[in-house]
Motif scaffolding. Structure first.
Motif, PDB file in Angstrom:
ATOM      1  N   ARG A  52      42.021  34.641  42.055  1.00  0.00           N
ATOM      2  CA  ARG A  52      41.023  35.653  42.389  1.00  0.00           C
ATOM      3  C   ARG A  52      40.883  36.571  41.174  1.00  0.00           C
ATOM      4  N   ARG A  89      32.655  31.975  46.234  1.00  0.00           N
ATOM      5  CA  ARG A  89      32.679  33.437  46.406  1.00  0.00           C
ATOM      6  C   ARG A  89      31.371  33.991  45.854  1.00  0.00           C
ATOM      7  N   ASP A 240      33.378  43.241  39.487  1.00  0.00           N
ATOM      8  CA  ASP A 240      32.978  41.860  39.798  1.00  0.00           C
ATOM      9  C   ASP A 240      31.578  41.571  39.289  1.00  0.00           C
ATOM     10  N   ASN A 250      32.487  46.547  42.657  1.00  0.00           N
ATOM     11  CA  ASN A 250      33.920  46.239  42.544  1.00  0.00           C
ATOM     12  C   ASN A 250      34.535  46.314  43.939  1.00  0.00           C
ATOM     13  N   LYS A 251      35.817  46.068  44.005  1.00  0.00           N
ATOM     14  CA  LYS A 251      36.540  46.007  45.283  1.00  0.00           C
ATOM     15  C   LYS A 251      36.229  47.209  46.174  1.00  0.00           C
TER      16      LYS A 251
HETATM   17  O1  MRU Z   1      38.564  40.035  45.970  1.00  0.00           O
HETATM   18  P1  MRU Z   1      39.237  40.016  44.627  1.00  0.00           P
HETATM   19  O2  MRU Z   1      40.708  40.236  44.708  1.00  0.00           O
HETATM   20  O3  MRU Z   1      38.861  38.813  43.815  1.00  0.00           O
HETATM   21  O4  MRU Z   1      38.617  41.295  43.902  1.00  0.00           O
HETATM   22  C1  MRU Z   1      39.019  41.607  42.608  1.00  0.00           C
HETATM   23  C2  MRU Z   1      38.388  42.848  42.095  1.00  0.00           C
HETATM   24  O5  MRU Z   1      37.669  43.534  42.780  1.00  0.00           O
HETATM   25  C3  MRU Z   1      38.622  43.162  40.645  1.00  0.00           C
HETATM   26  O6  MRU Z   1      38.607  44.537  40.442  1.00  0.00           O
HETATM   27  C4  MRU Z   1      37.511  42.510  39.824  1.00  0.00           C
HETATM   28  O7  MRU Z   1      37.394  41.154  40.127  1.00  0.00           O
HETATM   29  C5  MRU Z   1      37.757  42.665  38.388  1.00  0.00           C
HETATM   30  S1  MRU Z   1      39.120  41.698  37.868  1.00  0.00           S
HETATM   31  C6  MRU Z   1      39.371  41.904  36.222  1.00  0.00           C
END
Ligand code: MRU
Length: 367
Positions: A52, A89, A240, A250-251
């Motif tokens: 991920r 995803r 992302d 982002n998350k």
């Molecule tokens: O759902 P995930 O764990 O893949 O989400 C990850 C994030 O939100 C990260 O902050 C993002 O991918 C940047 S990773 C360098």
């Protein structure tokens, strides 16, 4: 980064037709390496979040096309594998970027040449990710060093996991932390637990600990309080997908941290490798936000005192659940976007100044 003192990437080729990954669903309780041999296995590893993080998702998918081409290098197989991997995803744009980059190199080639070319393209994407993140780290390190010079130590808050595990190596948001620490600069990291999947508590805490970096895990709701009490000097997060206008996906929970940071005067930086910038989108509302399983909210996974894996329920049976995986932080709340080419103002002009060709090419597309 080092694991047991040994430099380790998060993905590598372990043999002819074998891609090795670290299974992130087993961390922090076990360090498990899995070997993947088909594009379907790669797709499953991305969809189930064994791998991920936007950059690592992209690199893994690139190797997925290599495995697909080893099995069947026809145009139809290429299109099928591209679609299978792209569907894993929806939010991180690195996935589409990596698949299009590899597929673009293959389309003009005879099928017999495609597997080798796909392997070379995937290797190049992985190596480029490492180089990009190292460069991001040098820019972010300067910010940390300046605070540490003034205060004796820098306190960084981060959300989710945008570290080594989210990339091929170094991380994005944590690259500067690693660079500063390795240079002897005192730095401490506040780690948001990042419900519902706890990427902060499980992954960021694990990788910072493995590298010997002082850190403290906090619940997601503690960040605002710590900022008010001046215990956070800088916030560093990943992305992302960042739009051409500088809005940051982002998350989930990133937006709330940015709001608190603005209120408290804490600089809020986004580490964005250029493959995470979607030059074709100005309006973040057009970006698909992944809706994930209610199970992630209704239950929590962990390890019992006896060392067994367990998943326990935390909500009443029957309560409705909503589980969006990402949110949008508007550019106006972002102090700067740290790219491999330097720190950009979070705006169309700021990004275009650092990446003029890519910004112009997207405009030429009429998108
Ligand atoms: O759902 P995930 O764990 O893949 O989400 C990850 C994030 O939100 C990260 O902050 C993002 O991918 C940047 S990773 C360098």
């Amino acid at each position: 980064m080092n694991v047991d003192g040994k430099p380790t990437r998060t993905i590598w080729v372990a043999g002819d037709g074998v891609v090795a990954i670290i299974d992130q669903t087993a961390l922090p309780h076990a360090f498990v390496v899995r070997e993947l041999r088909t594009a379907a296995e790669i797709a499953r590893a991305i969809a189930t979040m064994q791998v991920r993080g936007a950059p690592l998702i992209g690199a893994t998918a690139a190797y997925g096309l290599w495995l697909a081409m080893r099995a069947d290098a026809s145009d139809a197989a290429l299109a099928e594998a591209h679609a299978l991997l792209l569907a894993t995803r929806p939010t991180a744009v690195n996935l589409r970027w990596a698949l299009d980059t590899v597929a673009g190199r293959l389309r003009g080639l005879a099928p017999a040449a495609r597997a080798a070319a796909a392997r070379a393209a995937a290797d190049a994407i992985a190596d480029e990710d490492v180089a990009i993140n190292r460069a991001i780290g040098t820019h972010a390190r300067a910010l940390i060093e300046e605070i540490a010079r003034q205060k004796g130590r820098a306190q960084v808050l981060t959300h989710c996991n945008a570290g080594w595990l989210a990339t091929v190596d170094w991380g994005t948001a944590l690259a500067g932390v690693y660079a500063a620490h390795d240079a002897g600069v005192p730095v401490h990291v506040w780690v948001d637990e990042t419900r519902p999947r706890n990427q902060g508590a499980a992954l960021t805490a694990w990788e910072l600990g493995a590298h010997g970096i002082p850190h403290t895990v906090i619940v997601d709701n503690a960040g605002g309080h710590l900022m008010q009490r001046r215990q956070v000097d800088l916030a560093f997060v990943g992305t992302d997908r960042t739009t051409a206008a500088g809005d940051v996906v982002n998350k989930i929970g990133t937006y709330l941290k940015a709001l608190a940071a603005r209120d408290c005067g804490v600089p809020f930086y986004v580490a964005a490798p250029s493959p995470s910038i979607d030059w074709t989108i100005d309006d973040a509302e057009r970006i698909p936000i992944e809706e994930r399983s209610p199970d992630e909210v209704t239950t929590v996974a962990g390890t019992t005192a006896a060392g067994d894996s367990a998943r326990v329920r935390v909500t009443p049976a029957g309560s409705a659940v909503c589980n969006p995986g990402f949110d949008v932080t508007p550019a106006r709340l972002v102090t700067g976007i740290i790219t491999e080419r330097g720190i950009a103002e979070a705006s169309r002009e700021g990004l275009a100044r650092l990446f003029p060709k890519r910004a112009a090419a997207a405009k030429g597309d009429g998108r």
